[in-house]
Enzyme design. Structure first.
Site, PDB file in Angstrom:
ATOM      1  N   ASP A  36       1.012  -1.166  -0.092  1.00 40.27           N
ATOM      2  CA  ASP A  36       0.093  -0.100  -0.002  1.00 40.27           C
ATOM      3  C   ASP A  36       0.798   1.504   0.003  1.00 40.27           C
ATOM      4  O   ASP A  36       1.515   1.530   0.941  1.00 40.27           O
ATOM      5  CB  ASP A  36      -0.882  -0.172   1.174  1.00 40.27           C
ATOM      6  CG  ASP A  36      -1.923   0.807   1.065  1.00 40.27           C
ATOM      7  OD1 ASP A  36      -2.173   1.723   0.463  1.00 40.27           O
ATOM      8  OD2 ASP A  36      -2.818   0.968   2.023  1.00 40.27           O
ATOM      9  N   ASP A  37       1.004   2.182  -0.971  1.00 36.50           N
ATOM     10  CA  ASP A  37       1.790   3.113  -1.227  1.00 36.50           C
ATOM     11  C   ASP A  37       3.328   2.965  -1.300  1.00 36.50           C
ATOM     12  O   ASP A  37       3.929   3.654  -0.936  1.00 36.50           O
ATOM     13  CB  ASP A  37       1.343   3.993  -0.189  1.00 36.50           C
ATOM     14  CG  ASP A  37       0.143   4.945   0.122  1.00 36.50           C
ATOM     15  OD1 ASP A  37      -0.692   4.576  -0.913  1.00 36.50           O
ATOM     16  OD2 ASP A  37      -0.208   5.650   0.990  1.00 36.50           O
ATOM     17  N   CYS A  72      -5.502   4.673  -3.949  1.00 36.79           N
ATOM     18  CA  CYS A  72      -5.511   3.354  -3.433  1.00 36.79           C
ATOM     19  C   CYS A  72      -6.852   2.915  -4.022  1.00 36.79           C
ATOM     20  O   CYS A  72      -6.966   1.740  -4.661  1.00 36.79           O
ATOM     21  CB  CYS A  72      -5.674   3.472  -1.998  1.00 36.79           C
ATOM     22  SG  CYS A  72      -4.256   3.837  -1.199  1.00 36.79           S
ATOM     23  N   ASP A 307      -0.081  -0.628  -5.041  1.00 39.93           N
ATOM     24  CA  ASP A 307      -1.320   0.110  -5.543  1.00 39.93           C
ATOM     25  C   ASP A 307      -0.940   1.426  -5.961  1.00 39.93           C
ATOM     26  O   ASP A 307      -1.791   2.073  -7.026  1.00 39.93           O
ATOM     27  CB  ASP A 307      -2.619  -0.012  -4.589  1.00 39.93           C
ATOM     28  CG  ASP A 307      -2.003   0.919  -3.388  1.00 39.93           C
ATOM     29  OD1 ASP A 307      -1.232   1.240  -3.261  1.00 39.93           O
ATOM     30  OD2 ASP A 307      -3.076   0.988  -2.529  1.00 39.93           O
ATOM     31  N   ASN A 308       0.061   1.927  -5.756  1.00 40.39           N
ATOM     32  CA  ASN A 308       0.603   3.219  -6.411  1.00 40.39           C
ATOM     33  C   ASN A 308       1.828   3.506  -5.765  1.00 40.39           C
ATOM     34  O   ASN A 308       2.410   3.037  -4.967  1.00 40.39           O
ATOM     35  CB  ASN A 308      -0.507   4.266  -6.016  1.00 40.39           C
ATOM     36  CG  ASN A 308      -0.875   4.463  -4.699  1.00 40.39           C
ATOM     37  OD1 ASN A 308      -2.020   4.293  -4.258  1.00 40.39           O
ATOM     38  ND2 ASN A 308      -0.113   4.951  -3.783  1.00 40.39           N
TER      39      ASN A 308
END
Length: 532
Positions: A36-37, A72, A307-308
């Site tokens: 995540d991130d 997200c 996700d990014n």
């Protein structure tokens, strides 16, 4: 005697059927580990030594992997559906932006890759971790909602946390506190995953999606890693703490140079992000070792991605991920599995919309039966890419968030801004709404973006000569190139399914008009901003 004969025949049939089940080659298993991130350009893979050794060094690393949206919820929706945001209609992290909304549940969840794997491919499916940011909220059906396609469901209610959270265990709540040995979420996900691998149905192929909170805020590392990386600071690369003078107004409003408090804050966040990733590294190691112990490793594809991306001080923006630049839209993507050559790399332009069709292709499902926008990566994984015509263009879409009132830390900017820091640097706004085409070919390495704002602002970058995207060449680039990029962008923003896999051929009669790009929905508050 007749009854005995019939019983013997039935027994023989059942024995034959069981033997066929045992000797028939099982479809490959698939494991997706989603962080995540996690950036890739600012050193996000550096803490993950075990992950690099166990996946990257024993498989392929994609050097040009992107997300369809650098936030997200829309990004995760693209992973699940294989679609761009304009097709799955999830635009930001709010219920109003369709994040885990009833509309999403009705129109998109029945067609995710997991639903197809479970219902059509006889896969046993397992999910553990963060799903979508608004999952579990009352307006989204609470924790009782279990999306179709999952045999085992261990989903975090709402956004990333490390302690003090609720899990939906197949639709029932399980509350967790702040005892490290029982509650630290990354470790808990690891333990749940290992339990599934021990208890799975042996003759069925399985799909596992493990979605960790790390390295998302609030950046709480495991106790044993709190002293790691204490001498590390955020990278001082060429676009760190400089003014984005020829960029969109939201970038231009950032204060340069940043205050000492902002720099200390982002350096501390950077260290803690790395510390939280060490537990992800442990998770990867445990899952790989368990797959080996149960003799499934050689028949399992393992995907590792985020996700990014993320930024820490680039163009004087302290911390976030909602911008169009490479540090926010580019992510790590490592894959190992059957037929993949170790220590290989791939330069093709790939995106998270490609993951869903890849999983289905691995399972033997005809992806032409879907309406997915992405392309299967399987030919790139098994070395058969010579017969595949690959894309040269990708779409990146983002619809800004903002409130119809002024932020108390930045009253001079008027309504519409959000994610503002005490020194009045805001990371998002309603009119931080843009669409970009990222082009990567032998003859071009470009990014073209248009904003849906009063300026109809355009940003263009030549990534070959300007990899840090410091100079916007929109006003100096050849007009024909500008028109072609605009044409590709419009085609991609109106694409669906197979038409998304190529931007088509440029029509010289095409009329260049950036204002045709965006189709407006309900009116958003107009944001006041000064010309900076």
């Amino acid at each position: 005697m007749a009854l005995l004969a019939v019983s013997s025949c039935v027994f023989a049939f059942l024995l034959f059927f069981a033997t066929v089940e045992e000797v028939s080659p099982k479809k490959p298993n698939i494991v997706l580990i989603l962080t995540d991130d996690q950036d890739v350009l600012l050193g996000g893979m550096t803490p993950l030594k075990k992950t690099q050794k166990l996946i990257g060094d024993l498989g392929v690393t994609f050097k040009n992997a992107y997300v369809a949206s650098p936030l997200c919820c829309p990004s995760r929706a693209s992973i699940l559906t294989g679609k761009y945001p304009h097709n799955h209609r999830v635009f930001n992290n709010t219920l109003e932006g369709n994040c885990s909304s009833k509309a999403w549940q009705k129109t998109q969840e029945p067609n995710t890759f997991s639903a197809i794997l479970q219902h059509h491919c006889r896969y046993e499916t397992f999910f553990a971790g963060k799903y979508l940011n608004e999952y579990g909220s009352e307006a989204a059906g609470s924790f009782e909602h279990v999306p179709p396609g999952w045999n085992y469901w261990y989903a975090l209610v709402k956004n990333s946390k490390y302690y003090n959270y609720t899990l939906s265990i197949n639709g029932k709540p399980q509350y967790h506190g702040q005892n490290y040995s029982h509650d630290y979420l990354t470790d808990l996900l690891s333990n749940i995953s290992l339990e599934f691998l021990d208890s799975r149905t042996k003759y069925l192929p399985f799909f596992m999606m493990i979605s960790t909170p790390a390295p998302h805020s609030p950046w709480i590392p495991a106790p044993q890693y709190e002293r790691n990386f204490l001498d590390v600071k955020a990278p001082r690369n060429m676009n760190f703490n400089i003014h984005g003078k020829d960029k969109h107004w939201l970038i231009r409003q950032a204060k340069t140079p940043m205050t000492n408090s902002s720099i200390n804050f982002l350096d501390n966040a950077f260290r803690k992000r790395w510390q939280t990733l060490l537990s992800v590294d442990d998770l990867v190691e445990k899952v790989v070792k368990k797959l080996d112990a149960i003799k499934e490793l050689e028949n399992t594809y393992i995907f590792f991605t985020s996700d990014n991306g993320y930024h820490t001080g680039q163009f004087s923006l302290p911390i976030d991920k909602r911008q169009l630049y490479e540090f926010d839209i580019k992510v790590p993507l490592l894959v190992r599995g059957p037929g993949i050559k170790p220590t290989s790399s791939n330069q093709m332009l790939v995106a998270n919309i490609d993951l869903a069709p890849t999983f289905l292709d691995i399972a033997g499902y005809d992806t032409n039966k879907t309406r997915m926008d992405g392309m299967s990566l399987l030919p790139l994984l098994n070395g058969k890419a010579k017969n595949v015509t690959w894309r040269t263009d990708l779409l990146v879409e983002y619809q800004g968030e903002g409130r119809n009132k002024s932020d108390p830390t930045c009253p001079s900017l008027g309504p519409g801004v959000t994610n503002c820091f005490p020194d009045c640097v805001c990371e998002d706004a309603y009119n931080n709404t843009y669409a970009c085409v990222r082009t990567l070919a032998n003859s071009a390495n470009l990014q073209y973006c248009e904003f849906d704002d009063s300026e109809v602002f355009v940003e263009v970058y030549n990534l070959t000569s300007d990899p840090h995207q410091i100079t916007n060449i929109a006003k100096s680039i050849d007009q024909e190139v500008l028109e072609k990029m605009n044409h590709r962008l419009m085609m991609l923003q109106s694409c669906s399914g197979s038409t998304c896999q190529t931007p088509g051929v440029y029509d010289p009669r095409y009329r260049f008009d950036p204002q045709l790009m965006f189709h407006h929905g309900p009116a958003a508050p107009k944001l006041f901003h000064k010309t900076l």
